[in-house]
Write an enzyme that holds these catalytic residues in place. Structure first.
Site, PDB file in Angstrom:
ATOM      1  N   HIS A 174      -6.151  31.239  76.658  1.00  0.00           N
ATOM      2  CA  HIS A 174      -6.661  30.206  75.756  1.00  0.00           C
ATOM      3  C   HIS A 174      -5.594  29.859  74.716  1.00  0.00           C
ATOM      4  CE1 HIS A 174     -10.214  27.937  74.623  1.00  0.00           C
ATOM      5  NE2 HIS A 174      -9.908  28.156  73.351  1.00  0.00           N
ATOM      6  N   ASP A 216     -12.116  56.928  87.710  1.00  0.00           N
ATOM      7  CA  ASP A 216     -10.672  56.727  87.807  1.00  0.00           C
ATOM      8  C   ASP A 216     -10.155  57.507  89.009  1.00  0.00           C
ATOM      9  OD1 ASP A 216      -8.048  56.113  87.347  1.00  0.00           O
ATOM     10  OD2 ASP A 216      -7.883  57.138  85.413  1.00  0.00           O
ATOM     11  N   GLU A 225      -9.692  51.884  88.963  1.00  0.00           N
ATOM     12  CA  GLU A 225     -10.669  52.332  87.971  1.00  0.00           C
ATOM     13  C   GLU A 225     -11.723  51.267  87.727  1.00  0.00           C
ATOM     14  OE1 GLU A 225      -9.338  52.748  83.868  1.00  0.00           O
ATOM     15  OE2 GLU A 225      -7.449  51.765  84.395  1.00  0.00           O
ATOM     16  N   HIS A 283      -3.734  25.991  74.059  1.00  0.00           N
ATOM     17  CA  HIS A 283      -3.655  25.250  72.797  1.00  0.00           C
ATOM     18  C   HIS A 283      -2.212  25.135  72.307  1.00  0.00           C
ATOM     19  CE1 HIS A 283      -7.820  24.452  72.150  1.00  0.00           C
ATOM     20  NE2 HIS A 283      -8.182  25.718  72.149  1.00  0.00           N
TER      21      HIS A 283
END
Length: 620
Positions: A554, A110, A202, A558
């Site tokens: 996703h 990081d 990071e 739908h």
């Protein structure tokens, strides 16, 4: 006892800021010695009466309501119920322990105050001065000198200036940050060619093979990597080494800035480390989840999740309970996710609140051009366009359209984005975002090419003459107050909402882990959920639970499809073509008694030819 309680209550009334906790009052690395009460008081006084303050109060009220509701559920549990859930959770712990993998070595790197460090590198006169990247409306990053005053990322600049009058503001320059990010990634590739970039500053690296090949310890590799990054960029970074990614991220924050922490690959060391760790340190447990776990169960450390596992098993879904149990055991992902194609691309901008439609439209034009440019750079075209809006009241709204063909030009993006925006006007906004998803899916169908279905007369053909796009608006069907950020908290019948991103440039969902999303259309009984926590119940697509943004994409797809079907089925007054109107007129004129047809002399032997044709010719 009563005197003490009254005293505490009196203190709360006298100091209302003590109960006012926002993202701005949470400590980050470099803020250990900050006077938290002073920061709380300043944030409270500077925010009181604002739209943000009102929104925070609404969310706080909803969260308290959720806590009380869960407490009521908890009170109804019988000893038999708790015994049953204790057995279930004990069995699950045995299964999780059997799957514990201590064979891999993960390193989380990081960069230290990345944006601020890059600006200091470009302008050395900023060194040792309190400085923040951003402006009076919002801060992206603050350097460690500014953090000593309580200034941090995601804080409005006017509040930061109140905390630190000498604070210097530097405007953001993402081209510069991307350049230095690319330099760091070249270093990461030497240690793990398949490293996972979590953001510009990071990344996660599996250094198991590198350690074995070079005969080096994980601590030596971490030290070498940090030196290589500094040599290549002039910037410092911190590293955490652990047996899995969950713990590696926690470890990288322990010795910030410019330090490292190594957790040995031993079960005893992991259990000892995780036992006293505050739950807020875990990625995926944010403010809301922390308050619910604490308010309902009294859980503050990871070890307490195991101690109260029967209650967790009783009140949460299996996926949520598994996550909490895994955290309590210190078990995280150790496999390297398969390389997948980009699922989405987005741009968003935060600005001063405005309801000027001309200015809002210009912001949309700029975003469309930026998104189109990014898509063209990677040769991508998408079908689903999502518009994200954050109102002056900090309410987040989203609208999506799924198109018949893939697009990438700024003109096409702007055309459809404008239609989505018009449905929300008039509105006062402080943020606009555009996201394109479902890239290059298969071969586009030629809209001019007719198929056999075009010539079949059915009732559904009439109702299918709807608009070319459909709009999905979760904000119209969901509670406007953000739901608790707990995986699958409200089971499979809830409406999933996009989480607000605190930083600009992406639709990140950083403060939550969503394991189960669900969708139910009003005209279908098919619900969307994740079978075995990875397989879509609708189409069979497999997405691991860690792929939060991909799962949301996703879900969008739908949802847009289901709403389109719903719109078609509910459209009872379709717009008829001129020829169809004429046919209807003729039919009404001829609605009188019809002449009786003469029977065919050969009736019964042959089927009349008119039986092979539809009564109307509305499709031709």
């Amino acid at each position: 006892m009563e005197t003490t309680e009254n005293s505490i209550s009196g203190d709360d009334c006298a100091r209302p800021w003590q109960s006012y906790n926002t993202v701005y009052t949470n400590a980050k690395a470099g803020m250990e010695g900050v006077d938290k009460e002073k920061v709380q008081r300043v944030v409270y006084e500077m925010s009181k009466g604002s739209k943000y303050f009102q929104n925070e109060e609404r969310k706080e009220a909803y969260m308290k309501q959720k806590v009380e509701s869960m407490k009521a559920q908890l009170a109804k549990l019988t000893p038999q119920d708790l015994s049953h859930h204790q057995t279930i959770s004990d069995k699950r712990i045995v299964e999780l322990e059997a799957a514990r993998d201590l064979s891999r070595i993960w390193l989380h790197v990081d960069m230290d105050a990345f944006y601020a460090a890059v600006e200091t590198l470009s302008n050395p006169s900023l060194k040792d001065k309190p400085m923040a990247v951003g402006g009076m409306s919002m801060i992206s990053t603050a350097n460690y000198e500014a953090r000593k005053f309580g200034v941090r990322a995601a804080m409005p600049g006017f509040i930061a200036r109140k905390l630190c009058p000498e604070l210097i503001f530097v405007p953001t320059d993402f081209k510069k940050y991307t350049y230095y990010s690319d330099l760091t990634r070249k270093v990461y590739e030497k240690y793990d060619p398949n490293f996972l970039a979590a953001s510009l500053d990071e990344a996660y690296l599996d250094i198991t093979n590198y350690c074995n090949d070079k005969g080096m310890t994980s601590g030596e590799v971490a030290e070498e990597l940090r030196e290589s990054v500094h040599k290549e960029t002039g910037l410092t970074c911190s590293a955490g080494v652990a047996p899995n990614r969950l713990l590696a991220k926690v470890c990288s924050d322990i010795n910030k800035p410019n330090g490292q922490f190594v957790l040995p690959n031993e079960r005893a060391a992991v259990v000892t480390f995780i036992s006293s760790l505050p739950i807020r340190k875990i990625g995926g447990i944010g403010k809301v989840t922390e308050n619910i776990l604490n308010g309902v169960f009294g859980i503050t450390t990871c070890e307490e999740m195991l101690q109260k596992r029967s209650f967790i098993s009783a009140l949460f879904s299996r996926s949520s309970a598994d996550f909490f149990l895994s955290v309590g055991l210190g078990i995280g992902r150790t496999d390297t996710p398969e390389v997948t194609q980009r699922k989405s691309m987005s741009n968003e901008r935060t600005f001063s609140p405005t309801e000027d439609e001309t200015l809002i439209h210009q912001k949309l034009v700029d975003l469309s051009e930026n998104l189109s440019s990014d898509l063209n750079k990677e040769g991508l075209r998408g079908r689903t366009l999502t518009l994200k809006l954050k109102t002056t009241c900090f309410e987040v709204r989203t609208r999506a359209v799924t198109l018949p063909n893939c697009i990438c030009s700024s003109e096409d993006i702007l055309k459809h984005a404008t239609k989505l925006l018009k449905a929300e006007l008039p509105v006062s906004l402080r943020l606009i975002g555009l996201r394109m998803s479902h890239f290059n899916e298969g071969v586009a169908v030629d809209a001019k090419q007719k198929t056999l279905s075009n010539f079949i007369v059915t009732e559904s053909n009439i109702h299918n003459n709807t608009s070319a796009f459909n709009v999905h608006d979760p904000s119209e069907s969901c509670n406007p107050v953000n739901t608790p950020q707990i995986p699958d908290l409200d089971r499979a019948d809830t409406c999933h909402r996009l989480n607000e991103a605190e930083t600009s440039g992406s639709f990140d969902l950083k403060d939550t882990i969503v394991n189960d999303e669900s969708i139910m259309s009003s005209n279908t009984k098919q619900a969307m959920f994740w079978l075995n926590d990875y397989e879509c119940s609708v189409c069979g697509t497999q997405l691991p639970s860690g792929f939060v943004e991909e799962r949301q994409e996703h879900f969008d797809f739908h949802l847009a499809q289901s709403l389109q079907d719903e719109e078609k089925s509910s459209n009872r007054n379709p717009i008829l073509k001129p020829k169809q109107r004429l046919i209807e007129k003729d039919e009404t004129r001829q609605s009188g008694p019809k002449k009786k047809q003469k029977a065919s002399p050969s009736e019964g032997k042959h089927i009349p030819i008119h039986m092979f044709f539809a009564k109307t010719s509305q499709n031709f």
